[in-house]
Design an enzyme around this catalytic site. Structure first.
Site, PDB file in Angstrom:
ATOM      1  N   ASP A  10     -52.240  46.294-106.789  1.00 22.60           N
ATOM      2  CA  ASP A  10     -51.717  46.044-105.449  1.00 22.60           C
ATOM      3  C   ASP A  10     -50.907  44.648-105.459  1.00 22.60           C
ATOM      4  OD1 ASP A  10     -51.213  45.504-102.657  1.00 22.60           O
ATOM      5  OD2 ASP A  10     -53.276  45.876-102.190  1.00 22.60           O
ATOM      6  N   ILE A  11     -49.678  44.611-105.142  1.00 22.56           N
ATOM      7  CA  ILE A  11     -49.038  43.336-105.272  1.00 22.56           C
ATOM      8  C   ILE A  11     -49.765  42.027-104.419  1.00 22.56           C
ATOM      9  CG2 ILE A  11     -47.363  43.593-103.641  1.00 22.56           C
ATOM     10  CD1 ILE A  11     -45.064  42.805-105.731  1.00 22.56           C
ATOM     11  N   ASN A  24     -37.056  46.294 -95.189  1.00 19.94           N
ATOM     12  CA  ASN A  24     -35.754  46.880 -94.633  1.00 19.94           C
ATOM     13  C   ASN A  24     -35.015  45.943 -93.774  1.00 19.94           C
ATOM     14  OD1 ASN A  24     -36.664  46.985 -91.808  1.00 19.94           O
ATOM     15  ND2 ASN A  24     -38.267  48.162 -92.547  1.00 19.94           N
ATOM     16  N   GLY A  32     -44.857  51.724 -97.326  1.00 15.75           N
ATOM     17  CA  GLY A  32     -44.920  51.514 -98.621  1.00 15.75           C
ATOM     18  C   GLY A  32     -45.519  50.029 -98.879  1.00 15.75           C
ATOM     19  N   VAL A  33     -44.841  49.363 -99.883  1.00 15.02           N
ATOM     20  CA  VAL A  33     -45.093  48.204-100.188  1.00 15.02           C
ATOM     21  C   VAL A  33     -45.262  47.006 -99.007  1.00 15.02           C
ATOM     22  CG1 VAL A  33     -42.945  47.329-101.299  1.00 15.02           C
ATOM     23  CG2 VAL A  33     -45.185  46.280-102.063  1.00 15.02           C
ATOM     24  N   ASP A  34     -44.102  47.446 -98.155  1.00 14.59           N
ATOM     25  CA  ASP A  34     -43.720  46.484 -96.807  1.00 14.59           C
ATOM     26  C   ASP A  34     -44.937  46.579 -96.065  1.00 14.59           C
ATOM     27  OD1 ASP A  34     -42.383  44.868 -95.254  1.00 14.59           O
ATOM     28  OD2 ASP A  34     -41.100  46.422 -94.672  1.00 14.59           O
ATOM     29  N   THR A 119     -37.371  52.400-105.283  1.00 12.30           N
ATOM     30  CA  THR A 119     -37.836  53.431-106.128  1.00 12.30           C
ATOM     31  C   THR A 119     -38.856  54.356-105.316  1.00 12.30           C
ATOM     32  OG1 THR A 119     -39.614  52.480-107.286  1.00 12.30           O
ATOM     33  CG2 THR A 119     -37.530  52.332-108.311  1.00 12.30           C
ATOM     34  N   TYR A 122     -36.816  54.813-100.706  1.00 14.92           N
ATOM     35  CA  TYR A 122     -35.373  54.599-100.773  1.00 14.92           C
ATOM     36  C   TYR A 122     -34.842  55.598-101.887  1.00 14.92           C
ATOM     37  CZ  TYR A 122     -34.826  51.034 -97.055  1.00 14.92           C
ATOM     38  OH  TYR A 122     -34.824  50.493 -95.751  1.00 14.92           O
TER      39      TYR A 122
HETATM   40  N1  AR6 Z   1     -48.307  47.090-104.353  1.00 18.89           N
HETATM   41  C1  AR6 Z   1     -47.093  47.054-105.353  1.00 18.89           C
HETATM   42  N2  AR6 Z   1     -46.409  48.266-105.154  1.00 18.89           N
HETATM   43  C2  AR6 Z   1     -46.404  49.330-104.161  1.00 18.89           C
HETATM   44  C3  AR6 Z   1     -47.383  48.934-103.187  1.00 18.89           C
HETATM   45  C4  AR6 Z   1     -48.275  47.873-103.350  1.00 18.89           C
HETATM   46  N3  AR6 Z   1     -49.248  47.737-102.334  1.00 18.89           N
HETATM   47  N4  AR6 Z   1     -47.277  50.058-102.364  1.00 18.89           N
HETATM   48  C5  AR6 Z   1     -46.331  50.752-102.842  1.00 18.89           C
HETATM   49  N5  AR6 Z   1     -45.701  50.229-104.042  1.00 18.89           N
HETATM   50  P1  AR6 Z   1     -41.326  51.449-101.171  1.00 18.89           P
HETATM   51  P2  AR6 Z   1     -38.548  50.983-101.125  1.00 18.89           P
HETATM   52  C6  AR6 Z   1     -44.583  50.727-104.729  1.00 18.89           C
HETATM   53  O1  AR6 Z   1     -41.268  52.681-100.655  1.00 18.89           O
HETATM   54  O2  AR6 Z   1     -38.176  52.392-101.931  1.00 18.89           O
HETATM   55  C7  AR6 Z   1     -40.733  50.668 -96.455  1.00 18.89           C
HETATM   56  O3  AR6 Z   1     -40.688  51.417 -95.258  1.00 18.89           O
HETATM   57  C8  AR6 Z   1     -44.184  52.158-104.455  1.00 18.89           C
HETATM   58  O4  AR6 Z   1     -45.056  52.961-105.168  1.00 18.89           O
HETATM   59  O5  AR6 Z   1     -42.268  50.637-100.704  1.00 18.89           O
HETATM   60  O6  AR6 Z   1     -37.571  49.911-101.502  1.00 18.89           O
HETATM   61  C9  AR6 Z   1     -39.480  49.270 -96.091  1.00 18.89           C
HETATM   62  O7  AR6 Z   1     -39.939  48.831 -94.693  1.00 18.89           O
HETATM   63  C10 AR6 Z   1     -42.767  52.091-105.245  1.00 18.89           C
HETATM   64  O8  AR6 Z   1     -42.665  52.318-106.711  1.00 18.89           O
HETATM   65  O9  AR6 Z   1     -39.969  50.696-101.042  1.00 18.89           O
HETATM   66  C11 AR6 Z   1     -38.116  50.247 -96.065  1.00 18.89           C
HETATM   67  O10 AR6 Z   1     -37.840  50.844 -94.862  1.00 18.89           O
HETATM   68  C12 AR6 Z   1     -42.310  50.800-104.797  1.00 18.89           C
HETATM   69  O11 AR6 Z   1     -43.507  50.007-104.204  1.00 18.89           O
HETATM   70  C13 AR6 Z   1     -38.415  51.038 -97.535  1.00 18.89           C
HETATM   71  O12 AR6 Z   1     -40.040  51.462 -97.301  1.00 18.89           O
HETATM   72  C14 AR6 Z   1     -41.313  50.678-103.736  1.00 18.89           C
HETATM   73  O13 AR6 Z   1     -41.467  51.846-102.658  1.00 18.89           O
HETATM   74  C15 AR6 Z   1     -38.060  50.430 -98.494  1.00 18.89           C
HETATM   75  O14 AR6 Z   1     -38.122  51.371 -99.434  1.00 18.89           O
END
Ligand code: AR6
Length: 171
Positions: A10-11, A24, A32-34, A119, A122
């Site tokens: 987890d980052i 976003n 997600g990570v956000d 990934t 989005y």
């Molecule tokens: N630590 C590290 N990586 C993670 C974590 C974590 N805790 N949680 C998820 N990931 P995403 P996007 C990975 O969907 O595609 C949000 O709603 C996940 O497995 O977080 O850029 C924003 O507000 C994936 O490989 O980001 C935007 O609206 C990676 O993080 C939208 O999602 C990115 O997935 C951005 O979408």
């Protein structure tokens, strides 16, 4: 020379100078990570983000880290895959990594952790994103050896395998 490494954690738990958030354009949180970063950082992060006036796709903005382990967070906005031509999406994703690294140089942040921007929600094809990300980071760090380490934080196993394969290949 910069070290390029892979982590599957987890980052928010990484002990680095700065973590990157895949945000976003509102910078006001999401899934997600956000979502994970905002949950770990706490409400003070949202308060700082409200003062930033959002962020355009491909650009990046720096805040403090608050409750996450790292002292700083770089918020960048990746492209939504379905909204652009593949070439334009590549250009925008390149800008995300490049602009984050540029800010790290300016702020003297030497150990950086990136998530796999765009990934998840989005929808960017993971192999294409991994190749572009690694090429961009490798090229940048060749010219900026002051950056000590870039950690590719690969949360899902598919990305971890892709990064292991792609990092193992010579360019
Ligand atoms: N630590 C590290 N990586 C993670 C974590 C974590 N805790 N949680 C998820 N990931 P995403 P996007 C990975 O969907 O595609 C949000 O709603 C996940 O497995 O977080 O850029 C924003 O507000 C994936 O490989 O980001 C935007 O609206 C990676 O993080 C939208 O999602 C990115 O997935 C951005 O979408």
């Amino acid at each position: 020379m910069t070290r390029l490494t892979i982590s599957q954690d987890d980052i928010t738990t990484l002990s680095v100078d700065v973590i990157v958030n895949a945000a976003n354009s509102s910078l006001l949180g999401g899934g997600g990570v956000d979502g994970a970063i905002h949950r770990a950082a706490g409400p003070a992060l949202l308060e700082e983000c409200k003062t930033l006036g959002g962020c355009k796709t491909g650009e990046a903005k720096l805040t403090r880290g608050y409750g996450v382990r790292a002292p700083f967070i770089l918020h960048t906005v990746g492209p939504i895959w379905s909204e652009h031509s593949p070439e334009e999406a590549d250009r925008l994703l390149f800008n995300c990594y490049f602009n984050c690294l540029r800010i790290c140089m300016k702020e003297e942040l030497q150990v950086i952790a990136f998530p796999n921007i765009s990934t998840g929600i989005y929808g960017y094809p993971k192999p294409r994103a991994a190749k572009l990300c690694i090429e961009t980071v490798r090229d940048f760090c060749k010219n900026h050896p002051e950056i000590q380490e870039v950690i590719f934080c690969c949360f899902d196993p598919e990305n971890k395998n892709l990064y292991e394969e792609t990092l193992g290949m010579q360019v």
